[in-house]
Design a protein around this motif. Sequence first.
Motif, PDB file in Angstrom:
ATOM      1  N   TRP A 218       0.892  -1.041  -0.006  1.00 62.48           N
ATOM      2  CA  TRP A 218      -0.015  -0.099  -0.038  1.00 62.48           C
ATOM      3  C   TRP A 218       0.790   1.311  -0.040  1.00 62.48           C
ATOM      4  O   TRP A 218       0.525   2.173  -0.711  1.00 62.48           O
ATOM      5  CB  TRP A 218      -0.836  -0.020   1.113  1.00 62.48           C
ATOM      6  CG  TRP A 218      -2.250  -0.877   1.055  1.00 62.48           C
ATOM      7  CD1 TRP A 218      -2.555  -2.100   1.554  1.00 62.48           C
ATOM      8  CD2 TRP A 218      -3.530  -0.206   0.364  1.00 62.48           C
ATOM      9  NE1 TRP A 218      -3.842  -2.388   1.146  1.00 62.48           N
ATOM     10  CE2 TRP A 218      -4.501  -1.216   0.406  1.00 62.48           C
ATOM     11  CE3 TRP A 218      -3.807   0.965  -0.249  1.00 62.48           C
ATOM     12  CZ2 TRP A 218      -5.661  -1.273   0.041  1.00 62.48           C
ATOM     13  CZ3 TRP A 218      -4.934   0.950  -0.990  1.00 62.48           C
ATOM     14  CH2 TRP A 218      -5.894  -0.194  -0.675  1.00 62.48           C
ATOM     15  N   ILE A 219       1.842   1.177   0.752  1.00 60.76           N
ATOM     16  CA  ILE A 219       2.788   2.315   0.899  1.00 60.76           C
ATOM     17  C   ILE A 219       3.478   2.640  -0.470  1.00 60.76           C
ATOM     18  O   ILE A 219       3.510   3.837  -0.953  1.00 60.76           O
ATOM     19  CB  ILE A 219       3.697   2.120   2.019  1.00 60.76           C
ATOM     20  CG1 ILE A 219       3.201   2.305   3.442  1.00 60.76           C
ATOM     21  CG2 ILE A 219       4.921   3.311   2.133  1.00 60.76           C
ATOM     22  CD1 ILE A 219       4.017   1.856   4.744  1.00 60.76           C
ATOM     23  N   ALA A 220       4.071   1.526  -1.066  1.00 61.28           N
ATOM     24  CA  ALA A 220       4.698   1.676  -2.397  1.00 61.28           C
ATOM     25  C   ALA A 220       3.793   2.233  -3.278  1.00 61.28           C
ATOM     26  O   ALA A 220       4.218   3.012  -4.279  1.00 61.28           O
ATOM     27  CB  ALA A 220       5.192   0.270  -2.668  1.00 61.28           C
ATOM     28  N   THR A 221       2.639   1.818  -3.399  1.00 57.42           N
ATOM     29  CA  THR A 221       1.511   2.255  -4.315  1.00 57.42           C
ATOM     30  C   THR A 221       1.251   3.618  -4.298  1.00 57.42           C
ATOM     31  O   THR A 221       1.317   4.356  -5.217  1.00 57.42           O
ATOM     32  CB  THR A 221       0.255   1.531  -4.249  1.00 57.42           C
ATOM     33  OG1 THR A 221       0.473   0.110  -4.371  1.00 57.42           O
ATOM     34  CG2 THR A 221      -0.859   1.863  -5.173  1.00 57.42           C
ATOM     35  N   LEU A 222       1.168   4.180  -2.972  1.00 60.58           N
ATOM     36  CA  LEU A 222       0.927   5.703  -2.825  1.00 60.58           C
ATOM     37  C   LEU A 222       1.938   6.640  -2.956  1.00 60.58           C
ATOM     38  O   LEU A 222       1.829   7.680  -3.532  1.00 60.58           O
ATOM     39  CB  LEU A 222       0.434   5.922  -1.298  1.00 60.58           C
ATOM     40  CG  LEU A 222      -0.859   5.128  -0.675  1.00 60.58           C
ATOM     41  CD1 LEU A 222      -1.122   5.323   0.761  1.00 60.58           C
ATOM     42  CD2 LEU A 222      -2.067   5.897  -1.458  1.00 60.58           C
ATOM     43  N   VAL A 223       3.137   5.975  -2.765  1.00 63.10           N
ATOM     44  CA  VAL A 223       4.534   6.670  -3.131  1.00 63.10           C
ATOM     45  C   VAL A 223       4.518   6.841  -4.566  1.00 63.10           C
ATOM     46  O   VAL A 223       4.884   8.187  -4.992  1.00 63.10           O
ATOM     47  CB  VAL A 223       5.781   6.173  -2.552  1.00 63.10           C
ATOM     48  CG1 VAL A 223       7.045   6.628  -2.892  1.00 63.10           C
ATOM     49  CG2 VAL A 223       5.520   6.131  -0.993  1.00 63.10           C
ATOM     50  N   ALA A 224       4.252   5.914  -5.452  1.00 63.19           N
ATOM     51  CA  ALA A 224       4.326   5.943  -6.787  1.00 63.19           C
ATOM     52  C   ALA A 224       3.312   6.966  -7.489  1.00 63.19           C
ATOM     53  O   ALA A 224       3.630   7.732  -8.303  1.00 63.19           O
ATOM     54  CB  ALA A 224       4.038   4.272  -7.362  1.00 63.19           C
ATOM     55  N   LEU A 225       2.116   7.088  -6.674  1.00 67.44           N
ATOM     56  CA  LEU A 225       0.959   7.900  -7.095  1.00 67.44           C
ATOM     57  C   LEU A 225       1.462   9.270  -6.834  1.00 67.44           C
ATOM     58  O   LEU A 225       1.362  10.130  -7.853  1.00 67.44           O
ATOM     59  CB  LEU A 225      -0.360   7.491  -6.221  1.00 67.44           C
ATOM     60  CG  LEU A 225      -1.538   8.597  -6.319  1.00 67.44           C
ATOM     61  CD1 LEU A 225      -1.898   8.598  -7.752  1.00 67.44           C
ATOM     62  CD2 LEU A 225      -2.465   8.288  -5.422  1.00 67.44           C
ATOM     63  N   VAL A 226       1.999   9.588  -5.835  1.00 64.00           N
ATOM     64  CA  VAL A 226       2.592  11.019  -5.555  1.00 64.00           C
ATOM     65  C   VAL A 226       3.344  11.374  -6.409  1.00 64.00           C
ATOM     66  O   VAL A 226       3.658  12.374  -6.982  1.00 64.00           O
ATOM     67  CB  VAL A 226       3.062  10.936  -3.942  1.00 64.00           C
ATOM     68  CG1 VAL A 226       3.645  12.430  -3.652  1.00 64.00           C
ATOM     69  CG2 VAL A 226       1.611  10.638  -3.009  1.00 64.00           C
ATOM     70  N   ALA A 227       4.451  10.352  -6.631  1.00 63.53           N
ATOM     71  CA  ALA A 227       5.519  10.669  -7.831  1.00 63.53           C
ATOM     72  C   ALA A 227       5.022  11.156  -9.047  1.00 63.53           C
ATOM     73  O   ALA A 227       5.489  12.079  -9.933  1.00 63.53           O
ATOM     74  CB  ALA A 227       6.379   9.646  -7.662  1.00 63.53           C
ATOM     75  N   VAL A 228       3.999  10.485  -9.492  1.00 61.16           N
ATOM     76  CA  VAL A 228       3.545  10.589 -10.860  1.00 61.16           C
ATOM     77  C   VAL A 228       2.802  11.937 -10.856  1.00 61.16           C
ATOM     78  O   VAL A 228       2.868  12.765 -11.690  1.00 61.16           O
ATOM     79  CB  VAL A 228       2.516   9.697 -11.188  1.00 61.16           C
ATOM     80  CG1 VAL A 228       1.673  10.001 -12.638  1.00 61.16           C
ATOM     81  CG2 VAL A 228       3.163   8.341 -11.459  1.00 61.16           C
ATOM     82  N   LEU A 229       2.169  12.207  -9.864  1.00 63.66           N
ATOM     83  CA  LEU A 229       1.326  13.577  -9.583  1.00 63.66           C
ATOM     84  C   LEU A 229       2.418  14.709  -9.591  1.00 63.66           C
ATOM     85  O   LEU A 229       2.143  15.749 -10.261  1.00 63.66           O
ATOM     86  CB  LEU A 229       0.435  13.585  -8.520  1.00 63.66           C
ATOM     87  CG  LEU A 229      -0.529  12.919  -8.610  1.00 63.66           C
ATOM     88  CD1 LEU A 229      -1.460  12.886  -7.144  1.00 63.66           C
ATOM     89  CD2 LEU A 229      -1.498  13.323  -9.497  1.00 63.66           C
ATOM     90  N   ALA A 230       3.546  14.362  -8.829  1.00 66.77           N
ATOM     91  CA  ALA A 230       4.551  15.615  -8.707  1.00 66.77           C
ATOM     92  C   ALA A 230       5.162  15.774 -10.095  1.00 66.77           C
ATOM     93  O   ALA A 230       5.462  17.069 -10.708  1.00 66.77           O
ATOM     94  CB  ALA A 230       5.757  14.945  -7.699  1.00 66.77           C
ATOM     95  N   VAL A 231       5.363  14.634 -11.140  1.00 62.80           N
ATOM     96  CA  VAL A 231       5.787  14.905 -12.428  1.00 62.80           C
ATOM     97  C   VAL A 231       4.970  15.708 -13.061  1.00 62.80           C
ATOM     98  O   VAL A 231       5.302  16.780 -13.889  1.00 62.80           O
ATOM     99  CB  VAL A 231       6.206  13.649 -13.139  1.00 62.80           C
ATOM    100  CG1 VAL A 231       6.519  13.832 -14.363  1.00 62.80           C
ATOM    101  CG2 VAL A 231       7.398  12.847 -12.350  1.00 62.80           C
TER     102      VAL A 231
END
Length: 334
Positions: free
Chosen positions: A8-21
């Motif tokens: 779950w944490i890895a998924t949320l981190v990946a989501l935040v990274a995509v949004l940041a880009v």
Amino acid sequence: MSVSAWVWIATLVALVAVLAVDLLIIGRRPHEPSVKESSRWVALYVGLAVAFGVGVWITAGGRYAGEFYTGWLTEYSLSVDNLFVFVIIMGRFAVPRQFQQKVLLIGIVLALLMRGLFIAAGAALISQFSWVFYIFGAFLVYTAINLLKEGQNDEDDFKENILIRWSKKLLPVSSSFGDGRMTVLTQTGKRLFTPLLIVTIAIGTTDLLFALDSIPAIFGITKEPYLVFTANIFALMGLRQLYFLLGGLLERLVYLNYGLAAVLAFIGVKLFLEALHTNSLSFINGGDGVHWAPEIPIWLSLLVIIGTLGIATVASLAKSARDKKRDPQPAQHP
């Protein structure tokens, strides 16, 4: 399906990274993306969704992979329907094309937050009260009937709600979008909101209404909160680029509402049958499950959804082609 905390944490981190880009791209250079740029992004997100489904297949089995693909396809189709209303909102408020990316990205972030809350609430309800499927099923059938009544997408699909009307009336709003920020400083030193804030409110409240349809629909396909959440992520993340890629094609999908109505009605019936099968209400069959109620397998759900949406798309494009031959002059809109 058991999903550990670190997944779950890895998924949320990946989501935040995509949004940041996405935020960095838009913040650095606000622009209207070309068809080529939009195509690359949409292909990337679709490819990521397919790869994620393969990963689910390898780690959890074909059943859960099928549930993810079916849920993702359903949510993606409902997201395309959202674009019709987004086009109307952008036109209604005359948002410059170079600022539309920013509005859409903010809307997507709001949609992810709201759907995350709805998913958590839905999962909690389902775990405690199986009879909630009766309500979900009835709501989806009701929504399908409303879609059939609406027919083709038009200006009537969007009506300003009370929050939008209140914001336009009470907030100090400038007449210009300025440089695309939410506020602008006038020559007299007064700080005003730009129309971009009103548009953002319109997009956000519209996303909230769409979530009321999409969350029961996805829970009709899978009860796994992780799959529900990730299917929504992949359906929404490419929505901004899809908006610019489809462009005028949206106006040609005249039968999409009918296809979506059929899909929602099918999922609603599926939910009702499942509620009967696991019934716990004392006034229905004495509180026992109704054993004659069939369970619709996920592969059949996937075939029905793909077939229905495929037929609606082909029929729409065929009708648009016939209309174009009959009336080659494009319609003039005021």
